[in-house]
Design a protein around this motif. Structure first.
Motif, short mmCIF file in Angstrom:
data_model
loop_
_atom_site.label_atom_id
_atom_site.label_comp_id
_atom_site.label_asym_id
_atom_site.label_seq_id
_atom_site.Cartn_x
_atom_site.Cartn_y
_atom_site.Cartn_z
N VAL A 39 0.85 -1.18 0.00
CA VAL A 39 0.00 0.00 0.00
C VAL A 39 0.89 1.24 0.00
CG1 VAL A 39 -1.75 1.33 1.24
CG2 VAL A 39 -1.84 -1.17 1.26
N VAL A 40 0.71 2.08 -0.99
CA VAL A 40 1.40 3.37 -1.05
C VAL A 40 0.32 4.44 -0.91
CG1 VAL A 40 2.90 4.89 -2.38
CG2 VAL A 40 3.15 2.40 -2.58
N ALA A 41 0.37 5.21 0.17
CA ALA A 41 -0.73 6.12 0.46
C ALA A 41 -0.23 7.34 1.22
CB ALA A 41 -1.80 5.40 1.28
N ASP A 42 -1.10 8.32 1.32
CA ASP A 42 -0.83 9.48 2.16
C ASP A 42 -1.04 9.10 3.62
OD1 ASP A 42 -3.57 9.23 2.21
OD2 ASP A 42 -4.00 11.16 1.28
N ALA A 61 4.11 2.18 2.36
CA ALA A 61 5.03 3.28 2.10
C ALA A 61 4.21 4.56 2.01
CB ALA A 61 5.81 3.06 0.80
N ARG A 62 4.73 5.62 2.56
CA ARG A 62 4.01 6.90 2.53
C ARG A 62 4.52 7.77 1.38
NH1 ARG A 62 3.18 11.30 7.49
NH2 ARG A 62 2.49 13.03 6.15
N LEU A 63 3.55 8.36 0.67
CA LEU A 63 3.87 9.33 -0.38
C LEU A 63 2.78 10.38 -0.38
CD1 LEU A 63 5.86 9.99 -2.73
CD2 LEU A 63 4.19 8.94 -4.26
N ASP A 64 3.15 11.63 -0.16
CA ASP A 64 2.18 12.73 -0.15
C ASP A 64 2.09 13.45 -1.49
OD1 ASP A 64 1.40 12.43 2.59
OD2 ASP A 64 3.32 13.31 3.17
N GLU A 65 3.02 13.15 -2.39
CA GLU A 65 3.02 13.79 -3.71
C GLU A 65 1.87 13.24 -4.56
OE1 GLU A 65 5.94 14.08 -7.65
OE2 GLU A 65 6.53 12.91 -5.89
N ALA A 66 1.18 14.13 -5.28
CA ALA A 66 0.08 13.72 -6.15
C ALA A 66 0.64 13.26 -7.50
CB ALA A 66 -0.90 14.87 -6.33
N ASN A 67 1.21 12.07 -7.52
CA ASN A 67 1.82 11.53 -8.73
C ASN A 67 1.65 10.02 -8.71
OD1 ASN A 67 3.68 10.47 -10.68
ND2 ASN A 67 4.77 12.42 -10.67
N ILE A 68 0.68 9.52 -9.48
CA ILE A 68 0.37 8.10 -9.43
C ILE A 68 1.52 7.25 -9.96
CG2 ILE A 68 -0.77 8.01 -11.71
CD1 ILE A 68 -2.82 6.10 -10.38
N SER A 69 2.28 7.74 -10.94
CA SER A 69 3.40 6.97 -11.47
C SER A 69 4.51 6.83 -10.44
CB SER A 69 3.93 7.62 -12.74
OG SER A 69 2.96 7.61 -13.77
N ALA A 70 4.84 7.94 -9.76
CA ALA A 70 5.86 7.88 -8.71
C ALA A 70 5.41 6.96 -7.59
CB ALA A 70 6.13 9.28 -8.18
N ALA A 71 4.11 7.00 -7.25
CA ALA A 71 3.60 6.13 -6.19
C ALA A 71 3.69 4.66 -6.60
CB ALA A 71 2.15 6.51 -5.88
N LEU A 74 7.20 3.49 -6.29
CA LEU A 74 7.53 3.25 -4.89
C LEU A 74 6.97 1.89 -4.45
CD1 LEU A 74 8.87 4.40 -2.37
CD2 LEU A 74 6.74 5.61 -1.86
N GLY A 75 5.77 1.56 -4.94
CA GLY A 75 5.20 0.24 -4.66
C GLY A 75 6.01 -0.87 -5.27
N ILE A 76 6.50 -0.67 -6.49
CA ILE A 76 7.33 -1.68 -7.15
C ILE A 76 8.61 -1.92 -6.34
CG2 ILE A 76 8.66 -2.20 -9.24
CD1 ILE A 76 6.56 -0.46 -10.76
N ALA A 77 9.16 -0.85 -5.77
CA ALA A 77 10.38 -0.99 -4.96
C ALA A 77 10.15 -1.91 -3.76
CB ALA A 77 10.87 0.38 -4.50
N GLN A 78 8.93 -1.90 -3.21
CA GLN A 78 8.59 -2.74 -2.07
C GLN A 78 8.20 -4.16 -2.50
OE1 GLN A 78 8.53 -2.00 1.24
NE2 GLN A 78 9.25 0.10 1.00
N ALA A 79 7.74 -4.30 -3.74
CA ALA A 79 7.15 -5.56 -4.19
C ALA A 79 8.22 -6.61 -4.48
CB ALA A 79 6.31 -5.31 -5.44
N ALA A 80 8.05 -7.79 -3.88
CA ALA A 80 9.02 -8.86 -4.07
C ALA A 80 8.44 -10.06 -4.82
CB ALA A 80 9.56 -9.33 -2.71
N GLY A 81 7.21 -9.95 -5.31
CA GLY A 81 6.60 -11.03 -6.06
C GLY A 81 7.17 -11.16 -7.46
N GLY A 180 9.70 0.93 -14.99
CA GLY A 180 8.43 1.16 -14.28
C GLY A 180 7.56 2.15 -15.00
N PHE A 181 6.85 2.95 -14.23
CA PHE A 181 5.95 3.97 -14.78
C PHE A 181 6.68 5.29 -14.89
CE2 PHE A 181 3.26 0.73 -13.00
CZ PHE A 181 2.21 0.63 -13.89
#
Length: 415
Positions: A39-42, A61-71, A74-81, A180-181
């Motif tokens: 989950v990447v969220a504010d 992971a927390r992301l306050d920036e309004a950028n869905i690609s960056a978010a 960040l999720g891909i960086a956490q994803a190990a599947g 990524g995006f």
């Protein structure tokens, strides 16, 4: 023999904490094993997940920036599947979603897959199989289920299979290798850009009709809850980036005129319905053009490959899924039925409540905030919109029909 592929489900959320909770409840009921959830969220979104019974198994992971690609990156960086699946926070997957969406990846040639999306009423489809060209224009394509449950459209020059960001999966290795995006797409066209990059590299995308997600189009800073647009600035900016990355220079002006015409027609439809005023139409179109100019200045640098995951795979569940359950009855018993469904959902697993009235009301399907599926409507009304306007049914007969209708995506084969 190797086991099933590991899957990371990435959910990006901003300004919608209650929608995120509902999405997570639906994701927690998926039958597939093993999968993890990122989950990447504010801040508000992350707080809303804290008291869920499986909160300690989430990667966040927390992301306050309004950028869905960056978010998403960040999720891909956490994803190990081995696979990464994406769903929006205002969507809920059918329990069999990952089972069907992952199946095409048994073919090593498949790099990505996308499923079908149902709309607000839970019955009609919001999006199905489409192709997209380098101007961003989409074309529906008719496909069957196929003997393997999916179809891989043949490659065509200048075209790509169009997947939806709320229902798609990719091999992590492929996605990371492509960078990524693209963060230049802060909102809109981010997955379409990825579709064209996949096609340009000769990578196959499968269409999986039975991998179903229900998408609600929740309110955001860009649209109201009734889907009326509020701001087209980021849409204009993304179109500028997209057209200058993918569209031949000789076709860009015509493609941009088409975009402007379509957005104006959309705004005028809302004007005619009374949802917008003339000044709103002018403001929206001004924002579209202002965004396009801003988008022209965004970086066009190549995307570097993404690194390996920062944390090991963390499955959401260790135990097999419990069998799905059904609660059914008439409208007169609605309060008791809702209580039964809520209690069953609290014990874990997928629960479907069928509640019919003695009317010809159209049927609706929704996933409730309490964590169960609910189908309501008239005993004599339509569920599939192609059905006759009025058809006589006894309760037991109608219940059997509706269980068969949703049985495959809901996993109700044995009921």
């Amino acid at each position: 023999m190797t086991g099933p592929l590991t899957i990371s489900v990435v959910i990006v959320s901003r300004d919608r904490p209650q929608a995120l909770r509902r999405c997570l409840l639906g994701v927690s009921q998926l039958f597939y094993r093993p999968f993890e959830v990122v989950v990447v969220a504010d801040a508000a979104g992350l707080r809303a997940t804290g008291d869920l019974p499986f909160a300690d198994r989430l990667k966040t992971a927390r992301l306050d920036e309004a950028n869905i690609s960056a978010a998403r990156n960040l999720g891909i960086a956490q994803a190990a599947g081995e696979l990464i699946a994406f769903i929006d926070d205002d969507a809920v997957p059918e329990p069999t979603w990952l089972d069907f969406l992952s199946a095409p990846f048994r073919d090593p040639a498949v790099a990505a897959a996308g499923g079908f999306v149902r709309g607000r009423n839970g019955i009609s489809f919001q999006s199905r199989a489409r192709m997209v060209d380098r101007t961003g224009a989409t074309t529906p394509i008719g496909i069957g289920i196929g003997p393997d449950g999916h179809v891989i459209p043949p490659a065509q020059p200048g075209l790509a299979v169009k997947t939806e960001g709320t229902n798609m999966a990719l091999r992590r290795s492929v996605l990371a290798g492509l960078g990524g995006f693209d963060p230049a797409y802060r909102f809109f066209l981010d997955e379409t850009d990825l579709n064209l990059r996949l096609a340009a590299n000769g990578l196959a995308t499968a269409i999986v009709p039975r991998a179903e997600v229900h998408h609600g189009f929740a309110a955001s800073p860009r649209r109201r809850a009734d889907r009326v647009p509020v701001d087209l600035t980021q849409i204009g900016a993304s179109w500028a980036v997209f057209l200058h990355r993918h569209c031949p220079s000789t076709d860009r002006a015509a493609a941009w005129r088409r975009v402007c015409r379509n957005e104006r027609q959309r705004a005028l439809r809302h004007l005619v319905s009374g949802a917008l005023e003339p000044r709103d139409v002018r403001r929206l179109m001004h924002g579209l053009h202002r965004g396009f100019e801003a988008g022209l200045a965004r970086s066009a640098a190549p995307l570097p490959a993404l690194p390996d995951p920062v944390a090991p795979f963390r499955p959401l569940h260790d135990a097999p899924p419990p069998p799905p359950r059904i609660v059914a009855g008439r409208w007169s018993s609605r309060h008791n039925l809702a209580g039964q469904a809520q209690q069953a959902a609290a014990r874990g697993g997928s629960v479907t409540l069928f509640r019919f009235s003695r009317t010809a009301f159209y049927h609706k399907v929704r996933f409730t905030p309490q964590g169960y599926w609910e189908q309501t409507g008239g005993l004599f009304g339509k569920s599939e919109r192609s059905q006759p306007l009025l058809h006589c049914h006894r309760f037991a007969e109608r219940l059997r029909y509706e269980i068969r209708r949703v049985g495959i995506p809901r996993g109700l084969h044995g009921n």
